[in-house]
Design a protein around this motif. Structure first.
Motif, PDB file in Angstrom:
ATOM      1  N   PRO A   1       0.755  -1.230   0.033  1.00 48.32           N
ATOM      2  CA  PRO A   1       0.121   0.175  -0.103  1.00 48.32           C
ATOM      3  C   PRO A   1       0.875   1.400  -0.051  1.00 48.32           C
ATOM      4  N   HIS A   2       0.311   2.229  -0.758  1.00 48.54           N
ATOM      5  CA  HIS A   2       1.208   3.556  -0.684  1.00 48.54           C
ATOM      6  C   HIS A   2       0.461   4.642  -1.118  1.00 48.54           C
ATOM      7  N   ASP A   3       0.465   5.847   0.054  1.00 45.55           N
ATOM      8  CA  ASP A   3      -0.148   6.841  -0.044  1.00 45.55           C
ATOM      9  C   ASP A   3       0.271   7.656  -1.223  1.00 45.55           C
ATOM     10  N   GLU A   4      -0.472   8.747  -1.603  1.00 46.10           N
ATOM     11  CA  GLU A   4       0.035   9.586  -2.628  1.00 46.10           C
ATOM     12  C   GLU A   4       1.128  10.614  -2.225  1.00 46.10           C
ATOM     13  N   THR A   5       1.052  11.025  -0.696  1.00 46.77           N
ATOM     14  CA  THR A   5       2.134  12.026  -0.151  1.00 46.77           C
ATOM     15  C   THR A   5       3.258  11.246  -0.120  1.00 46.77           C
ATOM     16  N   VAL A   6       4.453  11.716  -0.539  1.00 47.04           N
ATOM     17  CA  VAL A   6       5.651  10.867  -0.600  1.00 47.04           C
ATOM     18  C   VAL A   6       6.670  11.713   0.043  1.00 47.04           C
ATOM     19  N   CYS A   7       7.261  11.402   1.347  1.00 46.63           N
ATOM     20  CA  CYS A   7       8.276  12.027   1.942  1.00 46.63           C
ATOM     21  C   CYS A   7       9.606  11.789   1.534  1.00 46.63           C
ATOM     22  N   CYS A   8      10.440  12.746   1.626  1.00 50.29           N
ATOM     23  CA  CYS A   8      12.108  12.573   1.283  1.00 50.29           C
ATOM     24  C   CYS A   8      12.607  11.585   2.228  1.00 50.29           C
ATOM     25  N   PRO A   9      13.682  10.933   1.385  1.00 51.29           N
ATOM     26  CA  PRO A   9      14.669   9.973   2.207  1.00 51.29           C
ATOM     27  C   PRO A   9      14.793  10.547   3.690  1.00 51.29           C
ATOM     28  N   GLY A  10      14.864   9.749   4.757  1.00 54.42           N
ATOM     29  CA  GLY A  10      14.882   9.917   5.877  1.00 54.42           C
ATOM     30  C   GLY A  10      13.890  10.776   6.583  1.00 54.42           C
ATOM     31  N   SER A  11      12.541  10.583   5.900  1.00 55.06           N
ATOM     32  CA  SER A  11      11.427  11.424   6.599  1.00 55.06           C
ATOM     33  C   SER A  11      10.286  10.409   6.728  1.00 55.06           C
ATOM     34  N   TYR A  12       9.441  10.533   7.236  1.00 57.04           N
ATOM     35  CA  TYR A  12       8.147   9.561   7.316  1.00 57.04           C
ATOM     36  C   TYR A  12       7.041  10.606   7.690  1.00 57.04           C
ATOM     37  N   GLN A  13       5.826   9.855   7.286  1.00 53.11           N
ATOM     38  CA  GLN A  13       4.558  10.753   7.312  1.00 53.11           C
ATOM     39  C   GLN A  13       3.928  10.460   8.801  1.00 53.11           C
ATOM     40  N   ASP A  14       3.504  11.626   9.477  1.00 46.81           N
ATOM     41  CA  ASP A  14       2.636  11.254  10.599  1.00 46.81           C
ATOM     42  C   ASP A  14       1.533  11.180  10.429  1.00 46.81           C
ATOM     43  N   ALA A  15       0.636  11.254  11.609  1.00 44.31           N
ATOM     44  CA  ALA A  15      -0.887  10.739  11.570  1.00 44.31           C
ATOM     45  C   ALA A  15      -1.885  11.875  11.032  1.00 44.31           C
ATOM     46  N   LYS A  16      -1.018  13.131  10.866  1.00 44.17           N
ATOM     47  CA  LYS A  16      -1.767  14.236  10.105  1.00 44.17           C
ATOM     48  C   LYS A  16      -1.319  14.494   8.747  1.00 44.17           C
ATOM     49  N   GLY A  17      -0.544  13.546   8.230  1.00 45.58           N
ATOM     50  CA  GLY A  17      -0.186  13.370   6.806  1.00 45.58           C
ATOM     51  C   GLY A  17       1.089  14.374   6.722  1.00 45.58           C
ATOM     52  N   HIS A  18       1.959  14.846   7.606  1.00 38.28           N
ATOM     53  CA  HIS A  18       2.997  15.761   7.515  1.00 38.28           C
ATOM     54  C   HIS A  18       4.244  14.993   7.590  1.00 38.28           C
ATOM     55  N   CYS A  19       5.447  15.278   6.712  1.00 36.04           N
ATOM     56  CA  CYS A  19       6.546  14.697   6.902  1.00 36.04           C
ATOM     57  C   CYS A  19       7.327  14.963   7.820  1.00 36.04           C
ATOM     58  N   GLN A  20       7.741  14.072   9.077  1.00 41.33           N
ATOM     59  CA  GLN A  20       8.598  14.314   9.918  1.00 41.33           C
ATOM     60  C   GLN A  20       9.952  13.577   9.604  1.00 41.33           C
ATOM     61  N   SER A  21      11.159  14.173  10.429  1.00 42.59           N
ATOM     62  CA  SER A  21      12.139  13.603  10.334  1.00 42.59           C
ATOM     63  C   SER A  21      13.186  13.858  11.608  1.00 42.59           C
ATOM     64  N   PRO A  22      14.128  12.986  11.845  1.00 46.40           N
ATOM     65  CA  PRO A  22      14.624  11.837  10.964  1.00 46.40           C
ATOM     66  C   PRO A  22      13.726  10.639  11.232  1.00 46.40           C
ATOM     67  N   CYS A  23      14.005   9.655  10.529  1.00 52.07           N
ATOM     68  CA  CYS A  23      13.448   8.264  10.658  1.00 52.07           C
ATOM     69  C   CYS A  23      13.474   7.847  12.159  1.00 52.07           C
ATOM     70  N   PRO A  24      12.459   7.090  12.504  1.00 47.95           N
ATOM     71  CA  PRO A  24      12.643   6.235  13.866  1.00 47.95           C
ATOM     72  C   PRO A  24      13.792   5.509  13.942  1.00 47.95           C
ATOM     73  N   ILE A  25      14.401   5.148  15.081  1.00 39.81           N
ATOM     74  CA  ILE A  25      15.629   4.389  15.242  1.00 39.81           C
ATOM     75  C   ILE A  25      15.435   3.334  14.549  1.00 39.81           C
ATOM     76  N   GLY A  26      16.494   2.855  13.561  1.00 37.82           N
ATOM     77  CA  GLY A  26      16.400   1.448  12.967  1.00 37.82           C
ATOM     78  C   GLY A  26      15.879   1.630  11.601  1.00 37.82           C
ATOM     79  N   ARG A  27      15.309   2.750  11.212  1.00 35.00           N
ATOM     80  CA  ARG A  27      14.789   2.808  10.130  1.00 35.00           C
ATOM     81  C   ARG A  27      15.385   3.773   9.004  1.00 35.00           C
ATOM     82  N   TYR A  28      15.181   3.803   7.619  1.00 39.37           N
ATOM     83  CA  TYR A  28      15.808   4.729   6.943  1.00 39.37           C
ATOM     84  C   TYR A  28      15.044   4.605   5.354  1.00 39.37           C
TER      85      TYR A  28
END
Length: 286
Positions: free
Chosen positions: A43-70
């Motif tokens: 599954p993939h949402d239309e919103t794509v975050c840059c490498p090192g970032s992830y989408q929070d519950a509100k659909g905003h890109c947050q960085s850095p990734c959680p520990i252990g992810r990239y």
């Protein structure tokens, strides 16, 4: 949906957390090559975050990734072994400890190099001397001494220079007899060599891992193979559990402790493992 091959890019397959999306049985087929990555979608949402970032519950890109992810949307797992902290959240690269190199910091420095990520050039050693993979200095055999091991000993044997003991793997240098006392998990005249496979502890005298795991020299612990647990990986998963660290639950009453394949399928199901995963996105049921 998005192809997994696009998510991975040039990264190795082992960095993708397959079990976050599919059953263990399905992931085994993917990793073995029975199912091409070009045919696997997630599954993939239309919103794509840059490498090192992830989408929070509100659909905003947050960085850095959680520990252990990239990676893009933080979809990949770090795979560093002998490294300082976790991996780079953008590209997954590891900052290796002194004496280690490789993408996952799982390779010792090659001859001629030492230090963090093996970026430093070593001294040229003579008469059978070898370089310390951590500091680069020449570690001389008992018959020679000197910066390059160029000088023959004048007595029956040379004494050990305490400053030549590996700083990363030496517990203490005995001042009276000038011997490097190695930390658990290390061995050698100057404590520069990790224990051989199957051994751990002080002087590498204890058998470990029960051939069901690998020894991690940095922590002197065993990393168990799938289906085993315990300090020495001597115990099979208890009934109803299987997989890495015995952390997965069988889908049937009695399953294989390594793969999770059912010993006996419930009525109405056939194959190595019956499929009943509402959260999964593959429907393989042989």
């Amino acid at each position: 949906l998005r192809r997994v091959s696009e998510v991975l890019g040039s990264n190795p397959l082992k960095t993708w957390p397959c079990e976050d999306y599919f059953s263990v049985f399905s992931c085994e087929r993917i990793r073995s090559g029975l199912v091409p990555l070009s045919e696997v979608y997630i599954p993939h949402d239309e919103t794509v975050c840059c490498p090192g970032s992830y989408q929070d519950a509100k659909g905003h890109c947050q960085s850095p990734c959680p520990i252990g992810r990239y990676g893009q949307d933080c979809l990949l797992n770090c795979s560093c072994v002998n490294a300082l902290g976790t991996c780079n959240s953008e590209d997954g690269s590891c900052d290796c400890n002194e004496g280690w190199t490789g993408r996952d910091c799982d390779k010792r420095c090659p001859p001629g190099y030492y230090g963090k990520n093996c970026r430093e050039s070593t001294l040229s050693c003579m008469n059978g001397g070898t370089n310390d993979p951590f500091t680069g200095i020449c570690l001389c055999p008992v018959t020679h001494q000197g910066v390059h091991c160029e000088e023959a000993c004048t007595s029956q044997s040379c004494t050990v220079d305490c400053h030549r003991c590996s700083q990363s793997a030496t517990l203490v240098c005995d001042a009276e007899i000038t011997v490097c006392r190695c930390k658990a998990g290390w061995q050698g005249y100057y404590c520069t060599e990790p224990c051989e496979t199957g051994f751990k502890g002080t002087y590498c005298s204890d058998e470990c891992c029960s051939k069901n795991g690998i020894h991690i020299a940095e922590s002197d612990t065993c990393k168990c193979n799938d289906g085993y647990h315990g300090d020495d990986c001597e115990e099979k998963c208890e009934a109803g559990k299987y997989g890495p660290n015995c952390g997965l639950t069988c889908d049937c009453d009695d399953c294989d402790h390594v793969t999770g394949a059912c010993v006996e399928c419930p009525a109405g199901f056939t194959g190595e493992r019956w499929v009943n995963d509402d959260k999964k996105h593959m429907l393989w049921n042989n």
